[in-house]
Design a protein around this motif. Structure first.
Motif, PDB file in Angstrom:
ATOM      1  N   TYR A  94       0.822  -1.211   0.000  1.00  0.00           N
ATOM      2  CA  TYR A  94       0.000   0.000   0.000  1.00  0.00           C
ATOM      3  C   TYR A  94       0.863   1.270   0.000  1.00  0.00           C
ATOM      4  CZ  TYR A  94      -4.514  -2.237   0.107  1.00  0.00           C
ATOM      5  OH  TYR A  94      -5.623  -2.947  -0.260  1.00  0.00           O
ATOM      6  N   ARG A  98       0.397   4.167  -2.849  1.00  0.00           N
ATOM      7  CA  ARG A  98       0.161   5.570  -2.515  1.00  0.00           C
ATOM      8  C   ARG A  98       1.159   6.502  -3.205  1.00  0.00           C
ATOM      9  NH1 ARG A  98      -0.394   3.236   2.925  1.00  0.00           N
ATOM     10  NH2 ARG A  98      -2.629   3.091   3.406  1.00  0.00           N
ATOM     11  N   ARG A  99       2.228   5.941  -3.764  1.00  0.00           N
ATOM     12  CA  ARG A  99       3.265   6.786  -4.356  1.00  0.00           C
ATOM     13  C   ARG A  99       2.915   7.265  -5.756  1.00  0.00           C
ATOM     14  NH1 ARG A  99       9.285   4.727  -3.541  1.00  0.00           N
ATOM     15  NH2 ARG A  99       9.572   6.811  -4.435  1.00  0.00           N
ATOM     16  N   HIS A 101      -0.106   7.064  -9.269  1.00  0.00           N
ATOM     17  CA  HIS A 101      -1.284   6.568  -9.973  1.00  0.00           C
ATOM     18  C   HIS A 101      -0.900   5.394 -10.887  1.00  0.00           C
ATOM     19  CE1 HIS A 101      -2.934  10.327  -8.531  1.00  0.00           C
ATOM     20  NE2 HIS A 101      -4.124  10.019  -9.004  1.00  0.00           N
ATOM     21  N   GLU A 124      -8.319   7.074 -10.478  1.00  0.00           N
ATOM     22  CA  GLU A 124      -8.422   8.136  -9.479  1.00  0.00           C
ATOM     23  C   GLU A 124      -9.288   7.702  -8.305  1.00  0.00           C
ATOM     24  OE1 GLU A 124      -7.674  11.452  -7.485  1.00  0.00           O
ATOM     25  OE2 GLU A 124      -6.752  10.942  -9.406  1.00  0.00           O
ATOM     26  N   TYR A 127      -7.228   5.311  -6.278  1.00  0.00           N
ATOM     27  CA  TYR A 127      -6.140   6.033  -5.607  1.00  0.00           C
ATOM     28  C   TYR A 127      -6.652   6.726  -4.347  1.00  0.00           C
ATOM     29  CZ  TYR A 127      -2.067   9.039  -4.963  1.00  0.00           C
ATOM     30  OH  TYR A 127      -0.970   9.678  -4.440  1.00  0.00           O
ATOM     31  N   ARG A 128      -7.820   7.342  -4.431  1.00  0.00           N
ATOM     32  CA  ARG A 128      -8.399   8.000  -3.252  1.00  0.00           C
ATOM     33  C   ARG A 128      -8.662   6.997  -2.137  1.00  0.00           C
ATOM     34  NH1 ARG A 128     -11.703  10.757  -7.054  1.00  0.00           N
ATOM     35  NH2 ARG A 128     -13.452   9.430  -6.438  1.00  0.00           N
ATOM     36  N   TYR A 131      -5.452   5.744  -0.379  1.00  0.00           N
ATOM     37  CA  TYR A 131      -4.809   6.792   0.394  1.00  0.00           C
ATOM     38  C   TYR A 131      -5.449   6.979   1.765  1.00  0.00           C
ATOM     39  CZ  TYR A 131      -1.085  10.213   0.023  1.00  0.00           C
ATOM     40  OH  TYR A 131       0.112  10.872   0.161  1.00  0.00           O
ATOM     41  N   ARG A 132      -6.561   6.304   2.022  1.00  0.00           N
ATOM     42  CA  ARG A 132      -7.191   6.393   3.339  1.00  0.00           C
ATOM     43  C   ARG A 132      -6.275   5.742   4.370  1.00  0.00           C
ATOM     44  NH1 ARG A 132     -12.416   7.960   3.143  1.00  0.00           N
ATOM     45  NH2 ARG A 132     -12.827   7.071   5.193  1.00  0.00           N
TER      46      ARG A 132
END
Length: 223
Positions: A94, A98-99, A101, A124, A127-128, A131-132
């Motif tokens: 993970y 996160r680094r 797309h 996208e 990706y969101r 990033y949680r």
């Protein structure tokens, strides 16, 4: 969303198939649904299947989509086991997602057959989610509970003949996670069940072939 996934909180949930199966029942109770048709994809298919076995009178129809619970072999064998249980592997995965797309896009390629369906919007959206702060923790916990050296903990094959609800099985012909052979065997074991194998489709029919998937499922539920 399942507890611990998407925007739902975890709150110390024990991520086992027993929990998810029970959660379906509690959700129906809170929605005052005495009976419902269940459509489940992957892990959700396993939960729907487990609930249909536990509470058959509450299930009107059952749709299993590239469903978990139809076999006991661990994907990629011992290597798959090590990927699940090796310390820090999930955190590292993970962290890499996160680094960029680009890494997220490559991960999505693993669940589809036609890479062309992986749009910028889909990347996208994923990706969101990754990033949680607790992204992936719930599924990692589920995998650790389910994946053993001797095979997968949840395997309903020996009980499929007990399914009494009209059942539709939908499966991508090129699913790399759940073999299509499991779906074919399930269709033989569940009396009166139907099987639709979608060509040029991977593990994600609702996103990869949405129009065809919706039509097949809607026609089945409308009968």
């Amino acid at each position: 969303d399942w507890p611990g996934y998407g925007e739902s909180e975890d709150r110390g949930v024990d991520h086992t198939m027993e929990f998810y199966t029970g959660f379906v029942g509690r959700l129906m109770e809170s929605l005052t649904l005495e009976r419902a048709s269940l459509v489940g994809l992957s892990l959700g298919g396993g939960a729907a299947l487990g609930f249909a076995l536990r509470s058959p009178v509450q299930v009107d129809k059952l749709v299993l989509v590239d469903s978990y619970g139809l076999g006991g072999d661990v994907p990629w064998g011992r290597f798959g086991y090590l990927l699940v249980h090796a310390p820090l592997i999930q955190d590292l995965t993970y962290a890499l997602l996160r680094r960029s797309h680009r890494m997220v896009r490559r991960s999505l390629y693993g669940v589809v057959y036609d890479r062309g369906v992986v749009s910028e919007g889909m990347v996208e959206e994923a990706y969101r989610l990754v990033y949680r702060p607790r992204a992936g923790r719930a599924f990692a916990a589920f995998q650790r509970n389910e994946v053993g050296l001797g095979g997968l903990r949840t395997n309903y094959v020996d009980r499929l003949q007990e399914i009494s609800a009209p059942t539709l099985i939908v499966h991508g012909a090129h699913d790399a996670a759940v073999p299509v052979s499991w779906a074919r065997k399930a269709q033989r074991l569940i009396a009166g069940s139907e099987l639709r194998v979608l060509p040029e489709c991977g593990h994600w029919p609702p996103r990869e072939r949405p129009e065809e998937f919706n039509r097949i499922v809607a026609e089945f539920l409308a009968r």
